[in-house]
Write a protein that holds these residues in place. Structure first.
Motif, PDB file in Angstrom:
ATOM      1  N   TYR A  98      36.727  28.887  54.468  1.00 28.08           N
ATOM      2  CA  TYR A  98      36.788  29.049  53.007  1.00 28.08           C
ATOM      3  C   TYR A  98      37.707  28.000  52.364  1.00 28.08           C
ATOM      4  CZ  TYR A  98      34.262  33.498  52.978  1.00 28.08           C
ATOM      5  OH  TYR A  98      33.291  34.475  53.078  1.00 28.08           O
ATOM      6  N   HIS A  99      38.188  27.018  53.148  1.00 29.23           N
ATOM      7  CA  HIS A  99      39.102  25.988  52.646  1.00 29.23           C
ATOM      8  C   HIS A  99      40.315  26.620  51.966  1.00 29.23           C
ATOM      9  CE1 HIS A  99      35.980  23.104  53.656  1.00 29.23           C
ATOM     10  NE2 HIS A  99      35.127  23.750  52.898  1.00 29.23           N
ATOM     11  N   PHE A 100      40.925  27.536  52.673  1.00 28.30           N
ATOM     12  CA  PHE A 100      42.079  28.286  52.171  1.00 28.30           C
ATOM     13  C   PHE A 100      43.209  27.347  51.776  1.00 28.30           C
ATOM     14  CE2 PHE A 100      46.068  30.640  53.233  1.00 28.30           C
ATOM     15  CZ  PHE A 100      45.987  31.597  52.238  1.00 28.30           C
ATOM     16  N   ASN A 101      43.763  27.571  50.585  1.00 20.84           N
ATOM     17  CA  ASN A 101      44.845  26.710  50.085  1.00 20.84           C
ATOM     18  C   ASN A 101      46.097  27.504  49.733  1.00 20.84           C
ATOM     19  OD1 ASN A 101      44.123  28.060  47.791  1.00 20.84           O
ATOM     20  ND2 ASN A 101      43.488  26.252  46.621  1.00 20.84           N
ATOM     21  N   GLY A 102      46.177  28.740  50.259  1.00 22.70           N
ATOM     22  CA  GLY A 102      47.339  29.572  49.987  1.00 22.70           C
ATOM     23  C   GLY A 102      47.094  30.665  48.977  1.00 22.70           C
ATOM     24  N   ASP A 103      45.972  30.626  48.294  1.00 18.74           N
ATOM     25  CA  ASP A 103      45.623  31.634  47.287  1.00 18.74           C
ATOM     26  C   ASP A 103      44.832  32.743  47.956  1.00 18.74           C
ATOM     27  OD1 ASP A 103      44.796  33.145  45.183  1.00 18.74           O
ATOM     28  OD2 ASP A 103      43.851  31.511  44.067  1.00 18.74           O
ATOM     29  N   MET A 104      45.369  33.971  47.937  1.00 16.91           N
ATOM     30  CA  MET A 104      44.678  35.070  48.617  1.00 16.91           C
ATOM     31  C   MET A 104      43.400  35.492  47.898  1.00 16.91           C
ATOM     32  SD  MET A 104      46.081  35.408  51.419  1.00 16.91           S
ATOM     33  CE  MET A 104      45.033  36.752  51.947  1.00 16.91           C
ATOM     34  N   ASP A 105      43.122  34.943  46.735  1.00 13.11           N
ATOM     35  CA  ASP A 105      41.836  35.190  46.076  1.00 13.11           C
ATOM     36  C   ASP A 105      40.825  34.126  46.510  1.00 13.11           C
ATOM     37  OD1 ASP A 105      42.768  37.408  44.649  1.00 13.11           O
ATOM     38  OD2 ASP A 105      43.557  36.151  43.054  1.00 13.11           O
ATOM     39  N   PHE A 106      40.745  33.887  47.812  1.00 13.92           N
ATOM     40  CA  PHE A 106      39.906  32.795  48.310  1.00 13.92           C
ATOM     41  C   PHE A 106      38.429  33.164  48.395  1.00 13.92           C
ATOM     42  CE2 PHE A 106      41.323  35.218  51.979  1.00 13.92           C
ATOM     43  CZ  PHE A 106      40.170  35.352  52.738  1.00 13.92           C
ATOM     44  N   LEU A 107      38.101  34.445  48.323  1.00 20.58           N
ATOM     45  CA  LEU A 107      36.706  34.858  48.446  1.00 20.58           C
ATOM     46  C   LEU A 107      35.973  34.651  47.122  1.00 20.58           C
ATOM     47  CD1 LEU A 107      37.069  38.210  50.418  1.00 20.58           C
ATOM     48  CD2 LEU A 107      36.125  36.070  51.298  1.00 20.58           C
ATOM     49  N   PRO A 108      34.821  33.957  47.137  1.00 13.81           N
ATOM     50  CA  PRO A 108      33.999  33.892  45.923  1.00 13.81           C
ATOM     51  C   PRO A 108      33.586  35.306  45.506  1.00 13.81           C
ATOM     52  CG  PRO A 108      33.203  32.359  47.603  1.00 13.81           C
ATOM     53  CD  PRO A 108      34.219  33.233  48.268  1.00 13.81           C
TER      54      PRO A 108
END
Length: 219
Positions: A98-108
């Motif tokens: 998901y190309h996680f960047n530290g934001d826990m709202d990573f899910l579309p």
């Protein structure tokens, strides 16, 4: 029912074999595809797996069950549990997909809706489906989550369910990549994530489709 009833075992982020199986099965709008949970973690493309299931859900009837890995992820996303256990069991690979960047709202949003729609069990004709197992003496609506999502068949195969239906489950990966069929219970986790196979089975005929982690269909 005019359509087919087909179950698919634990996918664990392996989108290529999932696409291969669905293309080989070529389900119609009348078919029911039951996915037994654990779509994410360990494999290279958890996000792609969810994309594939959402896309095919527009063409056929996808009945997607909740696995213990989805439970772990949702507990972390919702802030109910620390991330350590999930990351240890494959969460890092999921975040990478998901190309996680530290934001826990990573899910579309459509992915979050998919995960929140997952069921605990599904009943159809003489079969019922759960991710892991069941308590043979309890009705399905009374089953504890521990049995449905976490119980390992290595601790013992449950007795036939009181309903008389055949259980179709995943979760307990067979290191030999073999289907376990003891009559009243069928386990379709053939350890795709560990170099085994991804398995689909049509019921009641028990016709089988299998693909390698690289996406090659077995003859």
């Amino acid at each position: 029912m005019n359509g087919r009833l087909i179950a698919i075992g634990d996918i664990h982020g392996y989108n290529l074999p999932l696409q291969t199986l669905l293309q080989a099965i070529d389900p119609t709008a009348e078919d029911i595809i039951v996915t037994l949970g654990d779509y994410i973690d360990r494999g290279p493309d958890s996000k792609g797996v969810v994309d594939t299931l959402i896309q095919w859900g527009e063409k056929t009837q996808i009945v997607a069950l909740m696995g213990n890995h989805e439970e772990m992820m949702l507990d972390v996303v919702r802030g109910d549990e620390p991330h350590h256990a999930w990351l240890k069991f494959g969460g890092i690979e999921t975040l990478d997909s998901y190309h996680f960047n530290g934001d826990m709202d990573f899910l579309p949003p459509e992915h979050l809706a998919f995960f929140e729609s997952l069921g605990d069990y599904f009943v159809h004709d003489e079969f019922f489906f759960t991710h892991a197992a069941y308590d043979a003496q309890l009705e399905l609506e009374d089953q504890p989550v521990e049995m449905l999502r976490w119980y390992s068949l290595r601790a013992g195969i449950p007795a036939p369910h009181r309903s008389g239906r055949v259980a179709v489950v995943g979760h307990t990966a067979n290191p030999d990549a073999q289907i376990v069929d003891v009559g009243h219970l069928i386990c379709l986790d053939t350890r795709c994530y560990g170099g085994g196979l991804l398995t689909a089975m049509e019921l009641p005929s028990k016709r089988v489709w299998q693909a390698t982690p690289e996406g090659d269909l077995l003859p």
